[in-house]
Design a protein around this motif. Structure first.
Motif, PDB file in Angstrom:
ATOM      1  N   ARG A 164       0.791  -1.232   0.000  1.00 47.49           N
ATOM      2  CA  ARG A 164       0.000   0.000   0.000  1.00 47.49           C
ATOM      3  C   ARG A 164       0.821   1.279   0.000  1.00 47.49           C
ATOM      4  NH1 ARG A 164      -2.308   1.286   5.944  1.00 47.49           N
ATOM      5  NH2 ARG A 164      -0.598   2.698   6.209  1.00 47.49           N
ATOM      6  N   LEU A 165       2.070   1.223   0.341  1.00 46.61           N
ATOM      7  CA  LEU A 165       2.899   2.427   0.404  1.00 46.61           C
ATOM      8  C   LEU A 165       3.538   2.697  -0.952  1.00 46.61           C
ATOM      9  CD1 LEU A 165       4.690   1.636   3.783  1.00 46.61           C
ATOM     10  CD2 LEU A 165       2.685   3.077   3.434  1.00 46.61           C
ATOM     11  N   TRP A 166       3.303   3.877  -1.492  1.00 50.46           N
ATOM     12  CA  TRP A 166       3.850   4.233  -2.795  1.00 50.46           C
ATOM     13  C   TRP A 166       5.232   4.862  -2.661  1.00 50.46           C
ATOM     14  CZ3 TRP A 166       2.156   2.844  -7.398  1.00 50.46           C
ATOM     15  CH2 TRP A 166       0.832   2.456  -7.535  1.00 50.46           C
ATOM     16  N   ARG A 167       6.102   4.527  -3.608  1.00 48.05           N
ATOM     17  CA  ARG A 167       7.431   5.117  -3.711  1.00 48.05           C
ATOM     18  C   ARG A 167       7.689   5.442  -5.175  1.00 48.05           C
ATOM     19  NH1 ARG A 167       6.614   4.899   1.010  1.00 48.05           N
ATOM     20  NH2 ARG A 167       7.951   4.112   2.653  1.00 48.05           N
ATOM     21  N   VAL A 168       8.508   6.442  -5.423  1.00 53.08           N
ATOM     22  CA  VAL A 168       8.954   6.779  -6.776  1.00 53.08           C
ATOM     23  C   VAL A 168      10.472   6.887  -6.765  1.00 53.08           C
ATOM     24  CG1 VAL A 168       6.830   7.982  -7.456  1.00 53.08           C
ATOM     25  CG2 VAL A 168       8.665   9.266  -6.378  1.00 53.08           C
ATOM     26  N   GLN A 169      11.061   6.734  -7.937  1.00 55.88           N
ATOM     27  CA  GLN A 169      12.505   6.884  -8.036  1.00 55.88           C
ATOM     28  C   GLN A 169      12.849   8.361  -8.084  1.00 55.88           C
ATOM     29  OE1 GLN A 169      13.258   4.145 -11.425  1.00 55.88           O
ATOM     30  NE2 GLN A 169      15.030   3.602 -10.184  1.00 55.88           N
ATOM     31  N   ARG A 170      13.760   8.773  -7.233  1.00 52.52           N
ATOM     32  CA  ARG A 170      14.151  10.178  -7.148  1.00 52.52           C
ATOM     33  C   ARG A 170      14.690  10.679  -8.485  1.00 52.52           C
ATOM     34  NH1 ARG A 170      18.574  13.415  -6.016  1.00 52.52           N
ATOM     35  NH2 ARG A 170      18.113  15.193  -4.683  1.00 52.52           N
ATOM     36  N   ASP A 171      15.566   9.915  -9.117  1.00 50.77           N
ATOM     37  CA  ASP A 171      16.168  10.350 -10.380  1.00 50.77           C
ATOM     38  C   ASP A 171      15.132  10.479 -11.489  1.00 50.77           C
ATOM     39  OD1 ASP A 171      18.618  10.443  -9.138  1.00 50.77           O
ATOM     40  OD2 ASP A 171      19.276   8.488  -9.882  1.00 50.77           O
ATOM     41  N   GLU A 172      14.184   9.559 -11.536  1.00 48.63           N
ATOM     42  CA  GLU A 172      13.140   9.634 -12.556  1.00 48.63           C
ATOM     43  C   GLU A 172      12.257  10.861 -12.335  1.00 48.63           C
ATOM     44  OE1 GLU A 172       9.531   6.961 -14.478  1.00 48.63           O
ATOM     45  OE2 GLU A 172      10.709   6.142 -12.834  1.00 48.63           O
ATOM     46  N   LEU A 173      11.938  11.145 -11.078  1.00 44.63           N
ATOM     47  CA  LEU A 173      11.130  12.307 -10.743  1.00 44.63           C
ATOM     48  C   LEU A 173      11.836  13.591 -11.166  1.00 44.63           C
ATOM     49  CD1 LEU A 173       8.609  13.435  -9.170  1.00 44.63           C
ATOM     50  CD2 LEU A 173      10.153  13.588  -7.210  1.00 44.63           C
ATOM     51  N   LEU A 174      13.095  13.712 -10.801  1.00 44.67           N
ATOM     52  CA  LEU A 174      13.842  14.915 -11.156  1.00 44.67           C
ATOM     53  C   LEU A 174      14.040  15.019 -12.666  1.00 44.67           C
ATOM     54  CD1 LEU A 174      16.458  15.002  -8.260  1.00 44.67           C
ATOM     55  CD2 LEU A 174      14.347  16.316  -8.488  1.00 44.67           C
ATOM     56  N   GLY A 175      14.148  13.882 -13.346  1.00 42.60           N
ATOM     57  CA  GLY A 175      14.258  13.885 -14.800  1.00 42.60           C
ATOM     58  C   GLY A 175      12.991  14.403 -15.453  1.00 42.60           C
ATOM     59  N   LEU A 176      11.844  14.030 -14.910  1.00 40.01           N
ATOM     60  CA  LEU A 176      10.573  14.515 -15.428  1.00 40.01           C
ATOM     61  C   LEU A 176      10.465  16.022 -15.282  1.00 40.01           C
ATOM     62  CD1 LEU A 176       7.680  13.803 -16.506  1.00 40.01           C
ATOM     63  CD2 LEU A 176       6.992  13.681 -14.114  1.00 40.01           C
TER      64      LEU A 176
END
Length: 73
Positions: free
Chosen positions: A48-60
């Motif tokens: 249930r806990l969501w995570r995102v990749q930091r590098d992918e987020l900053l790339g977006l």
């Protein structure tokens, strides 16, 4: 089943949505919408806990900044 077939590869550099949202100054709901729309990959941890990749987020965000400033000289 052995352990290698049960465990999926977990990417490195995962951050929670609250941290990610504060990093790029958007709401957590915005990140969830981006995940649902496929703009960024989300990973569920413990079901249930969501995570995102930091590098992918900053790339977006960087791509958005590049597009925004492309016409400005």
């Amino acid at each position: 089943m052995n352990a290698s077939t049960q465990s999926a590869e977990v990417p490195t550099g995962l951050i929670n949505l609250k941290t990610a949202a504060s990093l790029i100054d958007v709401d957590v709901k915005t990140l969830k919408n981006w995940i649902k729309a496929g703009r960024i990959r989300g990973f569920r941890i413990n079901g249930r806990l969501w995570r995102v990749q930091r590098d992918e987020l900053l790339g977006l965000v960087q791509v958005a900044l590049d597009i925004e400033t492309a016409g400005v000289e």
